[in-house]
Design an enzyme around this catalytic site. Structure first.
Site, PDB file in Angstrom:
ATOM      1  CB  THR A  42      36.541  63.061  47.059  1.00 38.53           C
ATOM      2  OG1 THR A  42      35.499  63.454  47.952  1.00 38.53           O
ATOM      3  CG2 THR A  42      37.694  62.493  47.876  1.00 38.53           C
ATOM      4  CE1 TYR A 129      27.393  65.454  46.932  1.00 38.55           C
ATOM      5  CE2 TYR A 129      28.939  65.546  45.092  1.00 38.55           C
ATOM      6  CZ  TYR A 129      28.678  65.618  46.447  1.00 38.55           C
ATOM      7  OH  TYR A 129      29.717  65.849  47.318  1.00 38.55           O
ATOM      8  CE  LYS A 157      28.478  62.468  48.448  1.00 38.39           C
ATOM      9  NZ  LYS A 157      29.804  62.580  47.780  1.00 38.39           N
ATOM     10  CB  ILE A 198      28.712  58.572  49.181  1.00 43.88           C
ATOM     11  CG1 ILE A 198      27.608  57.785  48.456  1.00 43.88           C
ATOM     12  CG2 ILE A 198      29.886  58.851  48.229  1.00 43.88           C
ATOM     13  CD1 ILE A 198      27.057  58.459  47.219  1.00 43.88           C
TER      14      ILE A 198
END
EC number: 4.3.3.7
Length: 288
Positions: A42, A129, A157, A198
């Site tokens: 992001t 992740y 995540k 998240i």
């Protein structure tokens, strides 16, 4: 840390970092006591130089935020990832978000050794992740199993989009915190064992995101959040969230760095409608 915001990196029209908008964004999160994840997908970290990334981390730390700062560690070069972790050790950050190696598509042994090496260097809590849509491979269950007892393996995540896979992660160990990495899947992943989110949408709706995380079973809110998440996912992240943030003047510009382009947002004309829909959130207590 039940809710973390995957922060965008605001840019000026000349594509340099917009530090004024960046501070505004971080203060916006601080008011709702959200931790922030910097320089993830992001945050467009792959389009930034090492010097730019360090300047962003340094600036964020200089603000003395009362919330934890987590820094993304992407890439395919172990040396560069290790050097980046070493650089960040100089700053008062909370920990790291370490991405599954991109493009190279390692097998389970290579992936496990990659994460183990970076966890050993981290010396801080780290979230692994799983993002197969970007990396080309999943975060293997055997990798997670092998590393579950590592002292710096704090969390995972999961942005894989598979509820079954999420369940398998959750059943593996209670030694790490499982985070949902998809705003729209929070209720389902919470039921599977995820204990944190998240979020991308919390960039613009931090108060609503906190309420969403605290009450994932509120059907009206779930339907509304899912609809907005679906709109966001019509194009590559962070194109749409930057457009929303600029429209709401949380950041000054919707500038992206190539290969991302705001012109790929085909649904830009519906931004006012999306903002209007989310304005209904404050009335959601009447809908249970």
């Amino acid at each position: 840390m039940k809710l973390l915001t995957a922060s965008v990196t605001p840019f000026l029209p000349d594509h340099s970092i917009d530090f004024l908008s960046f501070e505004n964004l971080l203060r916006f999160q601080e008011r709702e006591s959200h931790g922030v994840v910097l320089l993830g997908s992001t945050g467009e970290s792959l389009s930034m130089t090492a010097k730019e990334k360090e300047s962003l981390v340094s600036y964020a730390c200089s603000l003395n935020l009362k919330v934890p700062i987590i820094v993304g560690v992407p890439g395919t070069s172990l040396h560069e990832a290790s050097e980046w972790i070493h650089t960040c050790q100089s700053y008062p950050i909370y920990g790291f978000l370490i991405t599954t190696p991109i493009y190279t598509k390692p097998g389970v042994h290579g992936q496990t050794l990659w994460f183990e090496s970076l966890l050993n260097k981290a010396n801080k809590p780290a979230i692994l992740y799983n993002i197969p849509s970007r990396s080309g491979t999943t975060l293997y269950l055997d990798t997670v199993r092998s590393l579950a007892a590592h002292p710096f393996f704090y969390g995972l995540k999961d942005s894989g989009g598979s509820i079954k896979h999420c369940q398998e992660y959750a059943q593996m160990s209670s030694d790490f915190v499982l985070y949902c990495g998809d705003d729209g899947l929070w209720p389902q992943m919470y039921e599977c064992g995820a204990r944190g989110l998240i979020s991308v949408l919390s960039n613009i709706w931090p108060k609503e995101a906190r309420e969403w995380v605290e009450d994932p079973h509120h059907q009206y809110r779930a339907d509304l959040w899912r609809e907005v998440s679906s709109w966001l996912n019509q194009t590559t992240n962070p194109i749409a969230i930057k457009a929303l943030l600029a429209y709401k003047q949380v950041i000054a510009h919707n500038t992206l760095r190539l290969p991302l382009s705001i012109q790929d947002l085909q649904c830009a004309e519906s931004i006012p409608e999306i903002i209007k829909k989310m304005a209904q959130w404050k009335y959601s207590c009447a809908h249970v």
